[in-house]
Design an enzyme around this catalytic site. Structure first.
Site, PDB file in Angstrom:
ATOM      1  N   HIS A  18       0.847  -1.207   0.000  1.00 20.79           N
ATOM      2  CA  HIS A  18       0.000   0.000   0.000  1.00 20.79           C
ATOM      3  C   HIS A  18       0.881   1.256   0.000  1.00 20.79           C
ATOM      4  O   HIS A  18       0.623   2.200  -0.754  1.00 20.79           O
ATOM      5  CB  HIS A  18      -0.874   0.061   1.262  1.00 20.79           C
ATOM      6  CG  HIS A  18      -1.891  -1.030   1.404  1.00 20.79           C
ATOM      7  ND1 HIS A  18      -2.018  -1.786   2.534  1.00 20.79           N
ATOM      8  CD2 HIS A  18      -2.859  -1.467   0.554  1.00 20.79           C
ATOM      9  CE1 HIS A  18      -3.025  -2.649   2.386  1.00 20.79           C
ATOM     10  NE2 HIS A  18      -3.544  -2.480   1.197  1.00 20.79           N
ATOM     11  N   LYS A  42     -16.089  -7.053  10.120  1.00 24.11           N
ATOM     12  CA  LYS A  42     -16.818  -7.035  11.391  1.00 24.11           C
ATOM     13  C   LYS A  42     -15.867  -6.985  12.576  1.00 24.11           C
ATOM     14  O   LYS A  42     -16.108  -6.300  13.542  1.00 24.11           O
ATOM     15  CB  LYS A  42     -17.739  -8.254  11.477  1.00 24.11           C
ATOM     16  CG  LYS A  42     -18.958  -8.075  10.599  1.00 24.11           C
ATOM     17  CD  LYS A  42     -20.102  -8.980  11.034  1.00 24.11           C
ATOM     18  CE  LYS A  42     -21.287  -8.849  10.113  1.00 24.11           C
ATOM     19  NZ  LYS A  42     -21.232  -9.735   8.940  1.00 24.11           N
ATOM     20  N   ARG A  91      -1.881  -6.329  -8.026  1.00 21.02           N
ATOM     21  CA  ARG A  91      -0.666  -7.096  -7.743  1.00 21.02           C
ATOM     22  C   ARG A  91      -0.426  -8.158  -8.794  1.00 21.02           C
ATOM     23  O   ARG A  91       0.689  -8.395  -9.226  1.00 21.02           O
ATOM     24  CB  ARG A  91      -0.769  -7.766  -6.366  1.00 21.02           C
ATOM     25  CG  ARG A  91      -0.718  -6.785  -5.215  1.00 21.02           C
ATOM     26  CD  ARG A  91      -1.205  -7.419  -3.952  1.00 21.02           C
ATOM     27  NE  ARG A  91      -2.595  -7.845  -4.113  1.00 21.02           N
ATOM     28  CZ  ARG A  91      -3.379  -8.245  -3.124  1.00 21.02           C
ATOM     29  NH1 ARG A  91      -2.903  -8.288  -1.895  1.00 21.02           N
ATOM     30  NH2 ARG A  91      -4.617  -8.600  -3.345  1.00 21.02           N
ATOM     31  N   SER A 129      -2.895  -7.750   3.360  1.00 17.26           N
ATOM     32  CA  SER A 129      -3.115  -7.530   4.803  1.00 17.26           C
ATOM     33  C   SER A 129      -3.496  -8.854   5.465  1.00 17.26           C
ATOM     34  O   SER A 129      -3.047  -9.164   6.562  1.00 17.26           O
ATOM     35  CB  SER A 129      -4.229  -6.510   5.018  1.00 17.26           C
ATOM     36  OG  SER A 129      -3.890  -5.290   4.425  1.00 17.26           O
TER      37      SER A 129
END
Ligand code: PNS
Length: 161
Positions: A18, A42, A91, A129
């Site tokens: 990022h 969530k 990517r 991530s």
């Protein structure tokens, strides 16, 4: 005309992939907003406050990078900010299908906004991530793949458990 770009995402956590895209975007556009989606997951590992704090610290020396949060439709946020461009990273080919769908849906929702795809440096092309969280939680090394501050915070979270 000055060009304002929005780089949206969950950033849970922000990775060096990022960071690489944002640094490239900051060279290409007059300004770039790192827009962190509220309630993307969530149960995120990093709270919204932490994600904002980390992104602000990482980009403190790049004056044309702003960090913000958004809720609801991305195109509505982009319009509200008077931005013209959505930046997304690609990517590998596997990213393409979903990104293509999103770009065309966003275009259908607002034809004035263009999506621009940017490639991170090859050395970051396999990082996500999700993988960072999984590898770190299972005791693997993520040094060099995330900003030092993220590594430090991950360590704190794992030792707190
Ligand atoms: O980092 P991510 O999770 O790949 O980012 C996905 C994101 C935040 C760009 C996407 O989920 C999004 O734009 N969400 C906001 C809601 C929205 O506009 N949905 C329609 C997209 S076509």
């Amino acid at each position: 005309m000055s060009t304002l770009a929005v780089y949206p995402g969950s950033f849970d956590p922000i990775t060096n992939g990022h960071v690489d895209i944002i640094a490239r975007g900051a060279r290409l556009f007059d300004r770039i907003i790192v827009a962190i989606l509220v309630n993307a997951e969530k149960s995120p590992l990093f709270s919204m406050a932490e994600r904002v704090e980390i992104a602000k610290a990482v980009f403190k020396d790049l004056p044309n990078v702003e960090v913000d949060t958004f809720e609801g439709l991305l195109v509505d946020y982009v319009e509200r900010r008077d931005a013209q461009v959505i930046v997304r990273g690609l990517r590998a080919v596997s990213d393409f299908e979903f990104e293509f769908q999103m770009a065309l849906m966003n275009r259908r929702l607002n034809d004035r906004i263009e999506t621009v795809f940017m490639m991170p440096a090859e050395k970051y092309s396999y990082i996500s991530s999700r993988l960072i969280k999984e590898v770190f939680t299972l005791g693997g090394r993520v040094h060099g793949l995330v900003p030092d501050m993220v590594e430090e915070r991950l360590r704190q979270k794992v030792t707190k458990k």
